[in-house]
Motif scaffolding. Structure first.
Motif, short mmCIF file in Angstrom:
data_model
loop_
_atom_site.label_atom_id
_atom_site.label_comp_id
_atom_site.label_asym_id
_atom_site.label_seq_id
_atom_site.Cartn_x
_atom_site.Cartn_y
_atom_site.Cartn_z
N HIS A 197 0.81 -1.21 0.00
CA HIS A 197 0.00 0.00 0.00
C HIS A 197 0.85 1.27 0.00
CE1 HIS A 197 -3.61 -2.36 0.56
NE2 HIS A 197 -3.07 -2.96 1.59
N ALA A 198 2.14 1.15 -0.28
CA ALA A 198 3.04 2.31 -0.20
C ALA A 198 2.58 3.45 -1.11
CB ALA A 198 4.47 1.90 -0.53
N LYS A 199 2.20 3.15 -2.34
CA LYS A 199 1.76 4.20 -3.27
C LYS A 199 0.47 4.86 -2.79
CE LYS A 199 4.00 2.56 -7.45
NZ LYS A 199 3.83 2.07 -8.82
N ASP A 200 -0.45 4.05 -2.28
CA ASP A 200 -1.71 4.60 -1.78
C ASP A 200 -1.48 5.46 -0.55
OD1 ASP A 200 -3.20 3.28 -3.79
OD2 ASP A 200 -3.18 1.44 -2.61
N ARG A 201 -0.62 4.98 0.35
CA ARG A 201 -0.28 5.74 1.56
C ARG A 201 0.33 7.09 1.17
NH1 ARG A 201 0.50 2.94 6.07
NH2 ARG A 201 1.13 1.12 4.85
N ALA A 202 1.22 7.08 0.18
CA ALA A 202 1.85 8.32 -0.29
C ALA A 202 0.82 9.25 -0.94
CB ALA A 202 2.98 8.01 -1.27
N ALA A 203 -0.09 8.69 -1.71
CA ALA A 203 -1.11 9.52 -2.38
C ALA A 203 -2.03 10.18 -1.36
CB ALA A 203 -1.93 8.66 -3.35
N ILE A 204 -2.44 9.43 -0.35
CA ILE A 204 -3.34 9.99 0.67
C ILE A 204 -2.59 11.00 1.53
CG2 ILE A 204 -4.66 9.42 2.76
CD1 ILE A 204 -5.41 6.76 1.25
N THR A 205 -1.35 10.71 1.86
CA THR A 205 -0.54 11.67 2.62
C THR A 205 -0.39 12.97 1.84
OG1 THR A 205 0.65 9.89 3.75
CG2 THR A 205 1.71 12.06 3.72
N ARG A 247 -11.18 4.60 -2.78
CA ARG A 247 -10.59 4.85 -4.09
C ARG A 247 -11.72 4.94 -5.13
NH1 ARG A 247 -5.54 3.00 -5.72
NH2 ARG A 247 -5.70 1.25 -4.26
N PHE A 248 -11.68 6.02 -5.91
CA PHE A 248 -12.61 6.23 -7.02
C PHE A 248 -11.79 6.35 -8.29
CE2 PHE A 248 -14.96 7.76 -3.33
CZ PHE A 248 -16.22 7.23 -3.55
N PRO A 249 -12.43 6.33 -9.46
CA PRO A 249 -11.67 6.49 -10.71
C PRO A 249 -10.81 7.78 -10.71
CG PRO A 249 -13.87 5.72 -11.21
CD PRO A 249 -13.84 6.02 -9.73
N GLU A 250 -11.30 8.83 -10.06
CA GLU A 250 -10.55 10.09 -10.02
C GLU A 250 -9.51 10.13 -8.91
OE1 GLU A 250 -14.40 10.83 -7.69
OE2 GLU A 250 -13.82 9.73 -9.49
N GLY A 251 -9.46 9.08 -8.08
CA GLY A 251 -8.47 9.01 -7.00
C GLY A 251 -9.13 8.81 -5.65
N GLY A 271 -8.53 -3.17 2.47
CA GLY A 271 -8.52 -3.81 1.16
C GLY A 271 -7.76 -2.89 0.22
N ASN A 272 -7.94 -3.10 -1.08
CA ASN A 272 -7.23 -2.26 -2.04
C ASN A 272 -7.90 -0.92 -2.29
OD1 ASN A 272 -5.15 -4.10 -2.48
ND2 ASN A 272 -6.37 -5.24 -3.96
N ASP A 273 -9.17 -0.79 -1.93
CA ASP A 273 -9.91 0.42 -2.25
C ASP A 273 -10.47 1.15 -1.05
OD1 ASP A 273 -9.48 0.06 -5.00
OD2 ASP A 273 -11.17 -1.33 -5.12
N GLY A 274 -10.02 0.80 0.16
CA GLY A 274 -10.51 1.46 1.35
C GLY A 274 -9.43 1.56 2.41
N VAL A 275 -9.45 2.66 3.14
CA VAL A 275 -8.48 2.84 4.22
C VAL A 275 -9.07 3.74 5.30
CG1 VAL A 275 -7.29 4.76 3.08
CG2 VAL A 275 -6.08 3.44 4.80
N LEU A 276 -8.76 3.42 6.54
CA LEU A 276 -9.10 4.26 7.67
C LEU A 276 -7.82 4.97 8.08
CD1 LEU A 276 -10.87 5.19 10.09
CD2 LEU A 276 -10.11 3.11 11.27
#
Length: 170
Positions: free
Chosen positions: A37-45, A147-151, A116-121
């Motif tokens: 989840h490194a990329k997702d963590r970075a995107a949300i940060t 996660r949505f198509p736009e991010g 999961g791949n599309d949700g995070v708390l």
């Protein structure tokens, strides 16, 4: 106790070397396995950093870009639960009508719990540094991201004010 023979020493060395050949690659794999989840963590940060920057510029409209623009967005806090993007937007505008009230926002103590791949708390702390007449405030938050198509977008925000001496240690 009998003294091991040279042949026994050789057998022990061979067993230890074999064990190292089996265990060492697994240890290396465990140490080099990337965070899925490194990329997702970075995107949300990055979204939270942008939110913080926009808040500190006094731009509530840009701050709200991280929220899901939907009638199903929810925000829970001391005034109850607000439903829908428009209601959440109006709540921010009413609660923070000017730059002095908004102060300077700082997020800290972020914790990511992927569902999961599309949700995070995301749990964290917030702090507003404001003029002495308004007084500093802060507290804790939990943001549910999807996660949505736009991010990534916040679909639920639960923010609570907590006196500084009441924040539980981590």
């Amino acid at each position: 106790m009998p003294i091991p023979t040279p042949a026994a020493h050789a057998t022990i060395r061979i067993l230890l070397m074999t064990l190292m050949l089996i265990v060492a690659p697994r240890l290396t794999d465990a140490q080099t396995t990337p965070d899925p989840h490194a990329k997702d963590r970075a995107a949300i940060t990055q979204l939270l950093t942008t939110q913080q920057s926009n808040w500190n510029k006094g731009d509530v409209d840009a701050f709200m870009a991280a929220y899901w623009k939907s009638p199903n967005l929810t925000f829970s806090g001391s005034t109850g639960t607000h439903r829908g993007y428009d209601a959440v937007y109006e709540r921010y505008k009413k609660s923070y009508p000017d730059r002095s009230t908004m102060g300077q926002l700082d997020f800290s103590g972020l914790e990511f719990h992927f569902t999961g791949n599309d949700g995070v708390l995301v749990l964290g702390d917030w702090h507003l540094t404001r003029d002495k007449d308004k007084g500093d405030i802060g507290g804790v938050f939990s943001l549910v991201w999807q996660r949505f198509p736009e991010g990534w977008r916040i679909i639920h925000d639960h923010t609570s004010a907590v006196p500084p001496n009441k924040v539980a240690p981590k």
